[in-house]
Motif scaffolding. Sequence first.
Motif, PDB file in Angstrom:
ATOM      1  N   ALA A 121      -4.223  -2.904 -14.857  1.00 25.43           N
ATOM      2  CA  ALA A 121      -5.725  -2.626 -13.567  1.00 25.43           C
ATOM      3  C   ALA A 121      -4.933  -1.645 -12.491  1.00 25.43           C
ATOM      4  CB  ALA A 121      -4.381  -3.819 -12.179  1.00 25.43           C
ATOM      5  N   ILE A 122      -6.342  -0.617 -12.167  1.00 27.23           N
ATOM      6  CA  ILE A 122      -6.445   0.536 -11.220  1.00 27.23           C
ATOM      7  C   ILE A 122      -5.464   0.238  -9.763  1.00 27.23           C
ATOM      8  CG2 ILE A 122      -7.744   2.379 -10.770  1.00 27.23           C
ATOM      9  CD1 ILE A 122      -9.587   1.516 -12.909  1.00 27.23           C
ATOM     10  N   SER A 123      -4.802   1.274  -9.000  1.00 24.62           N
ATOM     11  CA  SER A 123      -3.718   0.761  -7.994  1.00 24.62           C
ATOM     12  C   SER A 123      -4.959   1.836  -7.443  1.00 24.62           C
ATOM     13  CB  SER A 123      -2.797   0.378  -7.997  1.00 24.62           C
ATOM     14  OG  SER A 123      -2.590   0.390  -6.913  1.00 24.62           O
ATOM     15  N   VAL A 124      -5.458   2.073  -6.309  1.00 22.54           N
ATOM     16  CA  VAL A 124      -6.101   3.392  -5.292  1.00 22.54           C
ATOM     17  C   VAL A 124      -4.849   2.990  -3.809  1.00 22.54           C
ATOM     18  CG1 VAL A 124      -7.562   4.568  -4.420  1.00 22.54           C
ATOM     19  CG2 VAL A 124      -8.111   3.512  -6.690  1.00 22.54           C
ATOM     20  N   GLN A 125      -4.410   4.200  -3.585  1.00 23.38           N
ATOM     21  CA  GLN A 125      -4.415   4.222  -2.230  1.00 23.38           C
ATOM     22  C   GLN A 125      -4.635   4.679  -1.273  1.00 23.38           C
ATOM     23  OE1 GLN A 125       0.077   3.197  -1.992  1.00 23.38           O
ATOM     24  NE2 GLN A 125       0.078   3.832   0.321  1.00 23.38           N
ATOM     25  N   MET A 126      -5.547   4.608  -0.088  1.00 24.17           N
ATOM     26  CA  MET A 126      -6.508   5.923   0.752  1.00 24.17           C
ATOM     27  C   MET A 126      -6.381   5.838   1.938  1.00 24.17           C
ATOM     28  SD  MET A 126     -10.100   5.329  -0.840  1.00 24.17           S
ATOM     29  CE  MET A 126     -10.350   4.214  -0.111  1.00 24.17           C
ATOM     30  N   SER A 127      -5.362   7.059   2.058  1.00 25.31           N
ATOM     31  CA  SER A 127      -4.962   6.757   4.205  1.00 25.31           C
ATOM     32  C   SER A 127      -6.261   7.316   4.476  1.00 25.31           C
ATOM     33  CB  SER A 127      -3.811   8.178   4.277  1.00 25.31           C
ATOM     34  OG  SER A 127      -3.629   8.000   5.547  1.00 25.31           O
ATOM     35  N   LYS A 128      -6.271   6.909   5.536  1.00 17.78           N
ATOM     36  CA  LYS A 128      -7.488   6.561   6.434  1.00 17.78           C
ATOM     37  C   LYS A 128      -7.102   7.552   7.368  1.00 17.78           C
ATOM     38  CE  LYS A 128      -8.126   1.763   7.271  1.00 17.78           C
ATOM     39  NZ  LYS A 128      -8.145   0.066   8.462  1.00 17.78           N
ATOM     40  N   ARG A 129      -8.684   8.200   7.739  1.00 17.49           N
ATOM     41  CA  ARG A 129      -8.709   9.919   8.599  1.00 17.49           C
ATOM     42  C   ARG A 129      -8.165   8.925  10.463  1.00 17.49           C
ATOM     43  NH1 ARG A 129     -13.101  13.772   8.042  1.00 17.49           N
ATOM     44  NH2 ARG A 129     -11.442  14.539   7.158  1.00 17.49           N
ATOM     45  N   ASP A 130      -8.702   8.193  10.506  1.00 15.81           N
ATOM     46  CA  ASP A 130      -8.589   7.112  11.508  1.00 15.81           C
ATOM     47  C   ASP A 130      -8.288   5.917  11.597  1.00 15.81           C
ATOM     48  OD1 ASP A 130      -9.130   5.705  13.547  1.00 15.81           O
ATOM     49  OD2 ASP A 130     -10.955   5.500  14.059  1.00 15.81           O
TER      50      ASP A 130
END
Length: 264
Positions: free
Chosen positions: A175-184
């Motif tokens: 699996a590909i795990s992607v973690q993104m930090s929200k700007r808001d």
Amino acid sequence: MAILEEVQQSSSFTFNAVLDPSNPLGFIESAFNFVSQNSNLFRTESAEKQIMSSVHSIKERIEAEEMKRLKQQAEKKAAYEKEQEKEKEKEKQKKLVPNTGNGLDMENYSWVQSLQEVTINVPIPPGTKSSALLCDIKTNYLKIGLKGQPPIIDGELYKPVKVNDCFWSLEDRRAISVQMSKRDQTDWWKSLLKGGPEIDTQKVEPEPSKLSDLDIETRSAEEKMMFDQRQKQLGRPSSDEIQKQELLKQFKAQNPTMDFSKFM
């Protein structure tokens, strides 16, 4: 015939007066003077009774017209509010119940979220190497998939992210795990991509145990959401509506002579 015509002409009088809206009584007095000079109305004992009867009839007609106008206005307002409620209900029915991670499980991937970040899990064929993967993260755009194949995710993000704080990894070559930090970091995402399936954010369940770990601004935002969610379930006003009611109450207290009925 000549005599008749003469009588008719002599008994016909013309009243010339202009109504000044700022002084309607002046116009009425002029009319009464004209009538008194050219008829016997005011010489009869019933004159006052007849005039008051006419005034009463006119008042009743005006009041009936006003009641009709107010009724139509109220019916129109009720119909508008009913239509608005229908629209809200339709929009609510379109929204989906979030998964246990406050996101959504899609056919080829799933995503979850906290107020600070969004995490995506994309299953891929077992044994896939990282060199075969494609993961492009931009401020407002995301593309994930296998090289040489149609992308699994490809579109504009629901809201901007901090690219420098985003990363992806290959988990057990499955699996590909992607973690993104929200700007808001004070709001919940309704969808991963713009135009995609939306969740009902009123049904998001923040973790109270983690509130103490949040900064003051984020914690305040999350507590407000939790409060509004409980209020909605109980059919009570939201925090914003309560604040507006308090401001209106204060304004009324400061302006006791103002008529607020037209604002209701």
